[in-house]
Every structure is written in structure tokens, then in C-alpha cells.
Design an enzyme around this catalytic site. Structure first.
Site, PDB file in Angstrom:
ATOM      1  N   SER A 555       0.848  -1.196   0.000  1.00  0.00           N
ATOM      2  CA  SER A 555       0.000   0.000   0.000  1.00  0.00           C
ATOM      3  C   SER A 555       0.877   1.237   0.000  1.00  0.00           C
ATOM      4  O   SER A 555       2.035   1.193   0.445  1.00  0.00           O
ATOM      5  CB  SER A 555      -0.867   0.003   1.258  1.00  0.00           C
ATOM      6  OG  SER A 555      -1.513   1.253   1.398  1.00  0.00           O
ATOM      7  N   TYR A 568      -2.718  -0.831  10.594  1.00  0.00           N
ATOM      8  CA  TYR A 568      -2.769  -1.147   9.156  1.00  0.00           C
ATOM      9  C   TYR A 568      -1.449  -0.778   8.474  1.00  0.00           C
ATOM     10  O   TYR A 568      -0.832  -1.584   7.781  1.00  0.00           O
ATOM     11  CB  TYR A 568      -3.934  -0.397   8.512  1.00  0.00           C
ATOM     12  CG  TYR A 568      -4.056  -0.611   7.013  1.00  0.00           C
ATOM     13  CD1 TYR A 568      -4.663  -1.749   6.502  1.00  0.00           C
ATOM     14  CD2 TYR A 568      -3.584   0.344   6.108  1.00  0.00           C
ATOM     15  CE1 TYR A 568      -4.777  -1.947   5.129  1.00  0.00           C
ATOM     16  CE2 TYR A 568      -3.691   0.157   4.735  1.00  0.00           C
ATOM     17  CZ  TYR A 568      -4.288  -0.985   4.248  1.00  0.00           C
ATOM     18  OH  TYR A 568      -4.398  -1.174   2.883  1.00  0.00           O
TER      19      TYR A 568
HETATM   20  N1  LIG Z   1      -8.593  -0.432  -1.645  1.00  0.00           N
HETATM   21  C1  LIG Z   1      -7.525   0.313  -1.515  1.00  0.00           C
HETATM   22  O1  LIG Z   1      -7.521   1.511  -1.672  1.00  0.00           O
HETATM   23  C2  LIG Z   1      -6.226  -0.309  -1.165  1.00  0.00           C
HETATM   24  C3  LIG Z   1      -5.093   0.495  -1.118  1.00  0.00           C
HETATM   25  C4  LIG Z   1      -3.878  -0.078  -0.824  1.00  0.00           C
HETATM   26  C5  LIG Z   1      -3.799  -1.410  -0.566  1.00  0.00           C
HETATM   27  N2  LIG Z   1      -4.915  -2.186  -0.605  1.00  0.00           N
HETATM   28  C6  LIG Z   1      -4.763  -3.602  -0.289  1.00  0.00           C
HETATM   29  O2  LIG Z   1      -5.313  -4.370  -1.325  1.00  0.00           O
HETATM   30  C7  LIG Z   1      -5.775  -5.594  -0.801  1.00  0.00           C
HETATM   31  C8  LIG Z   1      -7.206  -5.844  -1.278  1.00  0.00           C
HETATM   32  O3  LIG Z   1      -8.034  -4.846  -0.801  1.00  0.00           O
HETATM   33  P1  LIG Z   1      -9.470  -4.537  -1.392  1.00  0.00           P
HETATM   34  O4  LIG Z   1      -9.622  -3.087  -1.352  1.00  0.00           O
HETATM   35  O5  LIG Z   1      -9.668  -5.211  -2.651  1.00  0.00           O
HETATM   36  O6  LIG Z   1     -10.377  -5.151  -0.232  1.00  0.00           O
HETATM   37  P2  LIG Z   1     -11.621  -6.152  -0.269  1.00  0.00           P
HETATM   38  O7  LIG Z   1     -12.185  -6.140   1.095  1.00  0.00           O
HETATM   39  O8  LIG Z   1     -12.514  -5.820  -1.394  1.00  0.00           O
HETATM   40  O9  LIG Z   1     -10.950  -7.536  -0.525  1.00  0.00           O
HETATM   41  C9  LIG Z   1     -10.187  -8.171   0.448  1.00  0.00           C
HETATM   42  C10 LIG Z   1     -10.484  -9.647   0.412  1.00  0.00           C
HETATM   43  O10 LIG Z   1      -9.618 -10.282   1.341  1.00  0.00           O
HETATM   44  C11 LIG Z   1     -10.353 -11.286   1.995  1.00  0.00           C
HETATM   45  N3  LIG Z   1      -9.778 -11.591   3.282  1.00  0.00           N
HETATM   46  C12 LIG Z   1      -9.786 -10.869   4.415  1.00  0.00           C
HETATM   47  N4  LIG Z   1      -9.180 -11.520   5.404  1.00  0.00           N
HETATM   48  C13 LIG Z   1      -8.771 -12.689   4.909  1.00  0.00           C
HETATM   49  C14 LIG Z   1      -8.102 -13.806   5.455  1.00  0.00           C
HETATM   50  N5  LIG Z   1      -7.731 -13.857   6.746  1.00  0.00           N
HETATM   51  N6  LIG Z   1      -7.830 -14.849   4.643  1.00  0.00           N
HETATM   52  C15 LIG Z   1      -8.207 -14.822   3.347  1.00  0.00           C
HETATM   53  N7  LIG Z   1      -8.851 -13.800   2.784  1.00  0.00           N
HETATM   54  C16 LIG Z   1      -9.131 -12.744   3.559  1.00  0.00           C
HETATM   55  C17 LIG Z   1     -11.735 -10.696   2.148  1.00  0.00           C
HETATM   56  O11 LIG Z   1     -12.698 -11.709   2.362  1.00  0.00           O
HETATM   57  C18 LIG Z   1     -11.912  -9.984   0.825  1.00  0.00           C
HETATM   58  O12 LIG Z   1     -12.522 -10.793  -0.128  1.00  0.00           O
HETATM   59  C19 LIG Z   1      -5.619  -5.507   0.693  1.00  0.00           C
HETATM   60  O13 LIG Z   1      -4.402  -6.117   1.091  1.00  0.00           O
HETATM   61  C20 LIG Z   1      -5.520  -4.023   0.925  1.00  0.00           C
HETATM   62  O14 LIG Z   1      -4.835  -3.696   2.088  1.00  0.00           O
HETATM   63  C21 LIG Z   1      -6.131  -1.650  -0.883  1.00  0.00           C
END
Ligand SMILES: NC(=O)c1ccc[n+]([C@@H]2O[C@H](COP(=O)([O-])OP(=O)(O)OC[C@H]3O[C@@H](n4cnc5c(N)ncnc54)[C@H](O)[C@@H]3O)[C@@H](O)[C@H]2O)c1
Ligand SMILES: [Zn+2]
Length: 678
Positions: A555, A568
Site C-alpha cells: 500500500s 494497518y
Molecule cells: N482499496 C484500496 O484503496 C487499497 C489500497 C492499498 C492497498 N490495498 C490492499 O489491497 C488488498 C485488497 O483490498 P481490497 O480493497 O480489494 O479489499 P476487499 O475487502 O474488497 O478484498 C479483500 C479480500 O480479502 C479477503 N480476506 C480478508 N481476510 C482474509 C483472510 N484472513 N484470509 C483470506 N482472505 C481474507 C476478504 O474476504 C476480501 O474478499 C488488501 O491487502 C488491501 O490492504 C487496498
């Protein structure tokens, strides 16, 4: 304009092809002769509709038919230069096409056109091939069918075989079809129904005869110690062996794998005759083109340890390659195509099951199906007689046939990720789903791993059938669940090449409100979860010896100190440093480890939907639905970041273009100066 001849042909083909007892997948072909008005003369013209090259009878559509002028096709007999130059006739078929001709005519076109019958079926039924590969197949044919079915000695498919069959039909006007030695059956009829009845009669009569007159134990007794392991043990051993075997099978070209532990396979592997029969290889051209001349069989009992099995498999693989080179050397002529790779496509492990390989999952699966067909054929042949497949010299003439080579050359160029197996965590939602979708679109096999099995399976189903993607349940914070998910991956696709640590969640709280439980959850899922996934996957990647990719979705917050985000952002920084540490540690195995730093991906993100978005919107004083645009305005490019943008970065990082890059983080944030890497 619909033509009833074509309609009937398609319906009959679909019925015959949808029953695996009648023919193997994409095996065999059917035809009909009839008339249509020639748009050029306004007069009726006699045509031959025949299944074109490739394609499956069970799903055949009119577009899959080649359409030839019967008068011109049959006129080829007068210019036929003899069996030595029979291959030239395939190019001549193009001069017989009617209109645009439909699908490309296959090598079996001559058989259909030259036989004097309005409707012809050529099929590869296990029961028929059993008779065709019995040492005394000719006598058996007479005994089983009387004069209703003629015997045609083995000959490589082509124009001459078409002439042979036509002649045999002329000499046996009472016959309804024939057994083609070493190969399959051909049946005919004056009507479509009659041809279908005759085909089914030959197939069912052969099967009934084998059932009634065959020996009770065609494969001999059980080899003590080679019986199937109990299911749990069997699957565990298969998963432990899969990466090594895939690596061996991919020595010349990367392969995707398929695993089968059906009773047919396990019973064969437990039998006394398995070693001798496996050595003889398969017989029907369709079978050995997909399975190679012979399989590789582990010669250790079912309870051999994984270590001993691996050591022995490596020796046998060397031996297999030497044998294959010898086979090529013995039969190649100066104009034969170059050797295509010496690795086995079928690897048999007694007590455990069968691993089959191909350039993609569908091909790997079908190779396994064909070896099951071959086992059925061997069982039938051994039940009545002795299994006697066509000779290696003849197999070589098919495997390295100029026409077969031309077919391979015509295959479309593979996509960038074809043959690669991707494991994406948290792929049931948001960014992970976009990554899984992109990798599947680029040809990868994808495992969608997420907390909830149903959600994971639903996303996998959106990507395609189980040849494209499967869903598995895995809490990445639980080592046993992670290992089980990696095992499921190697059993489904043979191995793993590309791992994306994407699962995550976000709790945004100031320090004094962050509980120990918050801290632990964030760190368990992201820092520890990706550590566990990388560890389990790296073991398989190293055993395979085929390099690989590990990608972390870190991130912007791994480098940027945003407000109220201790748990986080700290765990994101941990993930980011794992990238650098593992890039250094895994480089010697050709494994590249890179990361992506996204920011502000609101659309489709579960993290934003479940409270974090509302929290952020409140913090910044904007309506929640405007949060994406708000983030965009804070960026240098002023463009909203969507999940597909992160997926694009993963695609590029794992594609062929960045083959010299490891330890890198790619920002996907529309430009945030405070998060520039330095
Ligand atoms: N959305 C953003 O702006 C953003 C920015 C930077 C980084 N990220 C990172 O991208 C990744 C995906 O985020 P997203 O926005 O798509 O979120 P999201 O919530 O849409 O997807 C995350 C998925 O991870 C799954 N998950 C959670 N805990 C879990 C576990 N213990 N085991 C297996 N699966 C698990 C959830 O069920 C979900 O389907 C994350 O690591 C997040 O930190 C997101
Ligand atoms: Zn055939």
C-alpha cells in the site's frame, strides 16, 4: 437456409459424441452426402458434409463441418499418385470445397467421401478399439460380428485408408461397418438413423461380447503393496509429489497438470500386468498423440515415502528421456520435424493415481481422459486376447507426420500467462478479484482463495469453468488452511507459479483506540498471512524448479505516514519489507518477488464498503459516494484508481517484459509525491 441432411448429421453427431463410450473427446468424425442447389448453375449439386479438423462431435455445429463437392472429391482417385504421396491429397481437398468450404477438411475426409454410403461414422469407442488392438483382432471380428463387420488391417489414416475401406465395403455388401486394426471403427448407412444404429450396434455388441466372454481379471491379480492408499493419505501424497513431477514433466516446456485417482486408474496401477502393459503404450492415433507413446510408471509400492518416490521419479525421468530420444533416433528420417520434447505426458504413481500434462489445463485433462480410454482398451483386449498396439515405428509416423506438424504450426500463439498457475488470496472481492480476472484473461489457471468458499467459487465460476479457475477457502492467518489451499492448487493444476498476497482488511484507528486485538488481526492477516502463503508456496515453487513470481499488494501506506492508521500501515510496511527480503532469498531459484502500492481504490473494494469508506469520508468531510473522486483530486494525475489498474500492474510485473526485475514496488496511486519511493 436449413438443410435437413445437415440438421440430421449434426443431431446424430451430438448424440454419438455426448456418450464417452462411443468416442473419446474430439475423436472420430461423421459425414453425410446430399444435394443442394448450386447458386452458380441453379442446378442441384452433390455435396459431402464432414466434420472438419479439430472439434468435438458432442458439441459439433454446422460451422464445424467441411463442405466438399462430391464429384470433385471423388475425381481425386484418378490423380492419386499412390500411398507414398498420399499426403498431397490433403492440399487437393481445398480444390474440392463448395462455396467457402466451412471448416478445414481433416485427414479422414477421404474415408467419408470414398465410401459408397450416404452416411458414415468413424469413431473411437473403447470397446471397438479393444477388438482392434487384440492380437487376433481379425478372427475376433469374424467371431463376434460374422460377416456384418469387416476387418481392415492397420494403416495410418489418409487417402489410402479411405480407398481400402471403400474397397472392403464393395467386396462385403452385407457389412454395416468395419473394425480398423489398431485404431477404431467405421460404420455406414443409407439414412442417418441407419448409420447411427449400425455404429451403436458395433459398439454395444463388442462391449457385450467382452463382458460375456472376457476373463474375469484381465490385468491379472493384485500386486501386493500396490493397492490404492486410503483417500486422505493418497491425496496428501499426490499433493506432496505434484510439484516435483510437474517440474520433471516441464523440463523441455512448461506444462499444466491434471490429477486423477479414479478407480479405473488405481485398479490398473494395482494390477500385476500394469508394468508390462504401460510399457506397450497406447494405440489409437488420437490416444498416443495426447499421451505420448508410453507413460512413465513409478516402480515403487504405494507406501514408499515421498522422499524415496521423488528420488526414484528423477531417475525414471532420465531413463524416460533417454528412451524417447532413442525412439526418435530410431525412426526419424532426414525430413522428420525436430524432436518436440522428451518428457512424459502421463506419470503413473501406484496407490496414488495419474498425473497428466498439457500446454494448458484442458489439454492436460484430456490427456488423462485418453489414458483412461487406453486403460479400458487394454482391459478389453486382455480380457479376450493379448493387447497388441501398433508398433513404435507406426506411432512415430503419426507423431512426427508432416500433416501433424502443420497442424501444430497453425495453433494460435499462446497468451502471455498460458501454462502459468496463479494463486491469488482475497480474490473474492475488489482488487484480488480484478487480479484473478486479468490473469485468467491472459491465459493463466487461477485459484481464487478467500475466507468464504462459496464466494471464492462464485468468482471462479465467473472466470470460466474449472479448467480456468477454482475457488478454495483459506484463512491466510491459519497455517494449516494455507497448506491445504496450496495442496488443492497443485492437485487442481499440477503446481503453482504465481502467488499474489492480496488478502487484507483495514481498521483505521488512532493509537489510543487501537486495541491489541485490532493490532493482532491486522498483522495476522497481512504480515503473518502473506508470510505463511509465501512460505507454503515457495516450497512448491522450489520443488518445481521452474522459477515463479510472488507479488505483494502492499500500500501507499507502507511508506506514507497517514493519520490514525498505526496497525494497518505498520503491517503494510512489514509486507513491503518481506518483498525485499524474499527477493534476495528466493532469487537463486529464479523466483521474482515484487510489490504493488495502490492507493484510494474505492470502487469494488470491500474495505471501503464496510465502514472504512464512511470513516474516511467523514474524516475528509466529503459524501461517501464522492470519496473516489476526492482521492483523485489529491493526486498528481487527478485520475481515480480502480481495481483493474492494480491488476494491470500485477500483469506487467509477472509477464515476460519485466523478467529482470525483482524487489520492486510499483505505485498505482495516480501519483502521490509523499509516497514516492527513494
Ligand atoms: N482499496 C484500496 O484503496 C487499497 C489500497 C492499498 C492497498 N490495498 C490492499 O489491497 C488488498 C485488497 O483490498 P481490497 O480493497 O480489494 O479489499 P476487499 O475487502 O474488497 O478484498 C479483500 C479480500 O480479502 C479477503 N480476506 C480478508 N481476510 C482474509 C483472510 N484472513 N484470509 C483470506 N482472505 C481474507 C476478504 O474476504 C476480501 O474478499 C488488501 O491487502 C488491501 O490492504 C487496498
Ligand atoms: Zn480415427
Amino acid at each position: 437456409m436449413t438443410n435437413t441432411t445437415v440438421e440430421q448429421l449434426i443431431a446424430r453427431s451430438n448424440r454419438l459424441g455426448s456418450n464417452p463410450a462411443n468416442t473419446n473427446y474430439a475423436g472420430g468424425n461423421t459425414s453425410a452426402k446430399g444435394t443442394e442447389i448450386d447458386p452458380v448453375t441453379g442446378e442441384p449439386v452433390e455435396l459431402l458434409w464432414v466434420k472438419g479438423s479439430g472439434g468435438d462431435l458432442g458439441t459439433l455445429k454446422p460451422e464445424g463441418l467441411a463442405v466438399l463437392r462430391l464429384d470433385r472429391m471423388r475425381a481425386l482417385v484418378d490423380v492419386y499418385p499412390g500411398v507414398e504421396r498420399e499426403d498431397e491429397m490433403v492440399a487437393a481437398f481445398d480444390y474440392c470445397l463448395h462455396g467457402k468450404g466451412g471448416a478445414a477438411p481433416s485427414i479422414d475426409t477421404a474415408m467419408h467421401g470414398l465410401v459408397e454410403a450416404a452416411h458414415v461414422d468413424h469413431l473411437h469407442p473403447d470397446s471397438g478399439i479393444a477388438i482392434a488392438t487384440a492380437a487376433d483382432g481379425e478372427e475376433l471380428t469374424a467371431k463376434i460380428f460374422g460377416d456384418k463387420v469387416a476387418w481392415v488391417p492397420w494403416r495410418r489414416p489418409g487417402f489410402q485408408l479411405g480407398l481400402d475401406i471403400a474397397e472392403i465395403k464393395r467386396r462385403n455388401p452385407q457389412a454395416v461397418g468395419c473394425i480398423l486394426g489398431g485404431h477404431g471403427i467405421t460404420a455406414w448407412g443409407d439414412t442417418s438413423d441407419e448409420a447411427e444404429r449400425n455404429s451403436l450396434w458395433i459398439i454395444e455388441t463388442a462391449a457385450a461380447y467382452i463382458a460375456e466372454h472376457g476373463k474375469p481379471e484381465p490385468f491379472g491379480g493384485v500386486r501386493a503393496g500396490f493397492e490404492p492408499l486410503p483417500e486422505t493419505e493418497r491425496r496428501a501424497k499426490a499433493a506432496a509429489l505434484a510439484p516435483t513431477i510437474r517440474g520433471l514433466a516441464s523440463t523441455d516446456k512448461p506444462m499444466v497438470g491434471h490429477f486423477t485417482d479414479s478407480d479405473v486408474v488405481l485398479d490398473f496401477l494395482a494390477s500385476e500386468k500394469a508394468p508390462a502393459l504401460a510399457e506397450l503404450g497406447t494405440s489409437c492415433p488420437d490416444h498416443f498423440l495426447r499421451t505420448k507413446v508410453k507413460p512413465m510408471l513409478l516402480d515403487l509400492p504405494a507406501d514408499a515415502s515421498v522422499e524415496d518416490s521423488i528420488a526414484r521419479l528423477k531417475e525414471l525421468h532420465e531413463q524416460y528421456r533417454a528412451d524417447y530420444r532413442a525412439y526418435y533416433g530410431a525412426h526419424a528420417t532426414p525430413d522428420s520435424p525436430a524432436m518436440r520434447g522428451a518428457d512424459p505426458l502421463i506419470v503413473l504413481v501406484p496407490g496414488v493415481g495419474m498425473f497428466s500434462y498439457g500446454a494448458n489445463k484442458q489439454t492436460a485433462r484430456v490427456a488423462g481422459e485418453f489414458y483412461v480410454n487406453a486403460i479400458n482398451v487394454m482391459r478389453g483386449a486382455e480380457a479376450l486376447s493379448t493387447y497388441a498396439p501398433v508398433s513404435d515405428a507406426e506411432k512415430f509416423r503419426i507423431e512426427y507426420w508432416a500433416l501433424e506438424e502443420a497442424k501444430l504450426q497453425r495453433m494460435p500463439k499462446p497468451k502471455s500467462h498460458q501454462g502459468r498457475i496463479a494463486f491469488v488470496t482475497g480474490a473474492a472481492s475488489g482488487i484480488g478479484k480484478a487480479i484473478a480476472t486479468r490473469l485468467a484473461a491472459e491465459g493463466a489457471c487461477v485459484v481464487v482463495a478467500d475466507l468464504d468458499l462459496e464466494k471464492a467459487q462464485a468468482v471462479a465460476a465467473e472466470l470460466g469453468n474449472t479448467d480456468v479457475a477454482i475457488g478454495v477457502a483459506a484463512n491466510v492467518a491459519d497455517p494449516a488452511a494455507v497448506q491445504a489451499a496450496i495442496d488443492a492448487t497443485v492437485l487442481a493444476f499440477g503446481g503453482v507459479d504465481l502467488v499474489v498476497n492480496n488478502a487484507g482488511l483495514s481498521l483505521s484507528k488512532p493509537l489510543l483506540e487501537t486495541t491489541e486485538a485490532d493490532w493482532d488481526l491486522q498483522h495476522d492477516v497481512m504480515a503473518k498471512g502473506s508470510f505463511l502463503v509465501s512460505k507454503a508456496a515457495a516450497k512448491a515453487l522450489i520443488e518445481q524448479g521452474m522459477g515463479g513470481d510472488v507479488v505483494y499488494i502492499s500500500s501507499k501506506n507502507s511508506v506514507f505516514a497517514g493519520p490514525n492508521n498505526i496497525a494497518y500501515s505498520a503491517t503494510k510496511a512489514d509486507q513491503a519489507h518481506q518483498v525485499r527480503l524474499l527477493a534476495v532469498e528466493l532469487g537463486e531459484y529464479g523466483i521474482r518477488v515484487n510489490g504493488v502500492n495502490p492507493d484510494g481504490v474505492v470502487r469494488g473494494s470491500g474495505i471501503f464498503a464496510s465502514g472504512w469508506g464512511a470513516n474516511r469520508a467523514a474524516t475528509y468531510g466529503v459524501p461517501e459516494e464522492k470519496l473516489g473522486e476526492f482521492y483523485a483530486q489529491r493526486t498528481i494525475l487527478k485520475r481515480e484508481v480502480v481495481p483493474e489498474n492494480v491488476a494491470d500492474a500485477v500483469y506487467v510485473l509477472t509477464g515476460p517484459e519485466l523478467s529482470r526485475t525483482t524487489g520492486l514496488h510499483v505505485p498505482v496511486d495516480s501519483g502521490v509525491a509523499a509516497a514516492f519511493l527513494r
